[in-house]
Design an enzyme around this catalytic site. Structure first.
Site, mmCIF file in Angstrom:
data_model
loop_
_atom_site.group_PDB
_atom_site.id
_atom_site.type_symbol
_atom_site.label_atom_id
_atom_site.label_comp_id
_atom_site.label_asym_id
_atom_site.label_seq_id
_atom_site.Cartn_x
_atom_site.Cartn_y
_atom_site.Cartn_z
ATOM 1 N N HIS A 195 61.226 -82.450 46.333
ATOM 2 C CA HIS A 195 63.013 -82.731 47.187
ATOM 3 C C HIS A 195 63.505 -81.882 47.291
ATOM 4 C CE1 HIS A 195 66.002 -85.101 48.365
ATOM 5 N NE2 HIS A 195 67.007 -84.897 47.420
ATOM 6 N N HIS A 204 69.167 -78.217 55.640
ATOM 7 C CA HIS A 204 69.795 -79.485 55.366
ATOM 8 C C HIS A 204 71.819 -79.555 55.423
ATOM 9 C CE1 HIS A 204 71.408 -81.556 51.590
ATOM 10 N NE2 HIS A 204 70.885 -82.392 52.231
#
Length: 395
Positions: free
Chosen positions: A318, A363
């Site tokens: 992840h 991100h």
């Protein structure tokens, strides 16, 4: 040079001399024009850190000069407190990312990242410096054990003056061996024992000697070896057979004898009429994969691999691209390489539009770094099927 202290001990001076000789021979292999360009330097922008990313967002990330020092011993660049240095000795990897004109340098525990202002500077300085480091590494003749010790030495020698002071040694033992060194009589005795010239500090050889003596396992292994070897310090196949049966749990003497001969042939050397082990080769065998506590059959594919993909547990990663936290961490191609080599068969790609129309991985809506999607895909292509032929998933 670089604020190094005078009065270093002979051992530290020898280490410095070896490094200087190796650096000099490496510089002779470089194209003089490229070497001159490296020493002249180029203007770059600091990249990678949270502060530099925030400054870039508001347009205040100033340029600075990046260059090789005049002696060719280290890379240097300007900072608020003067010039910073990264010696060639400490640099073990240089990665270039052409799409974003980045150079990423791993120097010991430091990760240095700069952005070139032009593709010409990227090609001239970036590729030239990468070649210099590559040549330097090829010139190295140090074995793996010495290289490992050198890496530990660089971590311990905080002021880079060629010796390890009492404070540096205590701090190293605290940071890397989880020892409360300041309150440990043992650590003080360890340093005193290996400070052979009573200078109050350790040179490289003394430092290596001190670390090699740490840990009771050496004495334990020596006790076992002495118990099962002859008085001449040699463990023959017969001696090793006895060890395999009494200590390692072999039940059948014929099987133990066969294994002992194989070990002596693969790890030992010709001593007398047959191959046998000395203490060093005995330790090498004990630490080898042949003596692993794990069932070797588990290293091979022995499961039914003909089922649908959804029937399997899949090792997944992840936020694969992040090296730090999810708000301010840096993004790195190395993170993908590491995840794949550790066994991940599914990695995550968070794809966003870049300022120049190029897809980036980051991100979103945070202060994390970003990397090129193209470079990530190239990295995945390079490593995804090195260790496994089975499907690799991009999420």
């Amino acid at each position: 040079a670089g604020g190094r202290k005078e009065g270093r001990k002979e051992g530290g001076m020898n280490e410095s001399r070896v490094a200087s000789e190796r650096e000099a021979s490496t510089l002779q292999l470089m194209d003089p024009a490229v070497l001159a360009a490296l020493k002249k330097g180029v203007e770059v922008t600091k990249s990678g850190s949270l502060t530099s990313r925030m400054k870039a967002k508001i347009g205040k990330n100033r340029g600075r000069v990046l260059r090789l020092d005049d002696d060719g011993h280290s890379l240097m660049w300007a900072s608020k407190i003067g010039f910073k240095h990264a010696s060639l000795l400490s640099i073990h990897r240089v990665r270039l990312i052409e799409s974003s004109r980045l150079i990423k340098i791993d120097a010991g525990e430091k990760k240095i990242e700069f952005e070139f202002h032009s593709l010409e500077d990227f090609n001239t300085f970036g590729r030239g410096f990468q070649r210099l480091v590559t040549l330097y590494q090829k010139e190295s003749t140090l074995d793996a054990a010495t290289l490992h010790m050198r890496a530990l030495w660089l971590k311990a020698d905080k002021d880079a003056n060629g010796t390890i002071s009492r404070e540096e040694f205590f701090q190293f033992m605290t940071d890397h061996l989880n020892v409360d060194a300041k309150n440990s009589k043992t650590v003080a005795e360890l340093m005193a024992t290996h400070d052979l010239d009573r200078s109050g500090s350790l040179d490289f050889e003394e430092f290596c000697s001190a670390l090699r003596s740490v840990g009771s396992h050496v004495a334990q292994i020596r006790h076992i070896f002495d118990k099962h070897s002859g008085q001449d310090g040699i463990m023959t196949a017969d001696d090793l057979t006895e060890f395999l049966m009494e200590v390692q749990g072999f039940q059948v003497k014929h099987a133990a004898r066969k294994e002992a001969r194989r070990i002596c042939d693969s790890h030992g050397s010709k001593l007398g009429n047959e191959n046998a082990l000395i203490f060093g080769s005995f330790v090498t065998y004990l630490l080898s994969t042949e003596n692993s506590a794990l069932d070797p059959t588990e290293n091979n594919i022995h499961m039914d691999m003909s089922q649908p993909l959804a029937h399997y547990y899949i090792s997944s990663s992840h936020n694969t691209y992040l090296e730090g936290n999810q708000l301010t961490g840096d993004a790195s191609l190395d993170a993908y390489e590491t995840a794949i080599k550790l066994g991940a068969r599914c990695v995550e790609l968070d794809v966003w539009d870049g300022d120049k129309g190029e897809p980036l991985i980051t991100h979103g809506h945070t202060l994390t770094g970003d990397i090129s999607l193209e470079e990530v895909l190239r990295t995945v292509k390079q490593f995804a099927f090195e260790q496994s032929e089975y499907p690799f998933i991009l999420s």
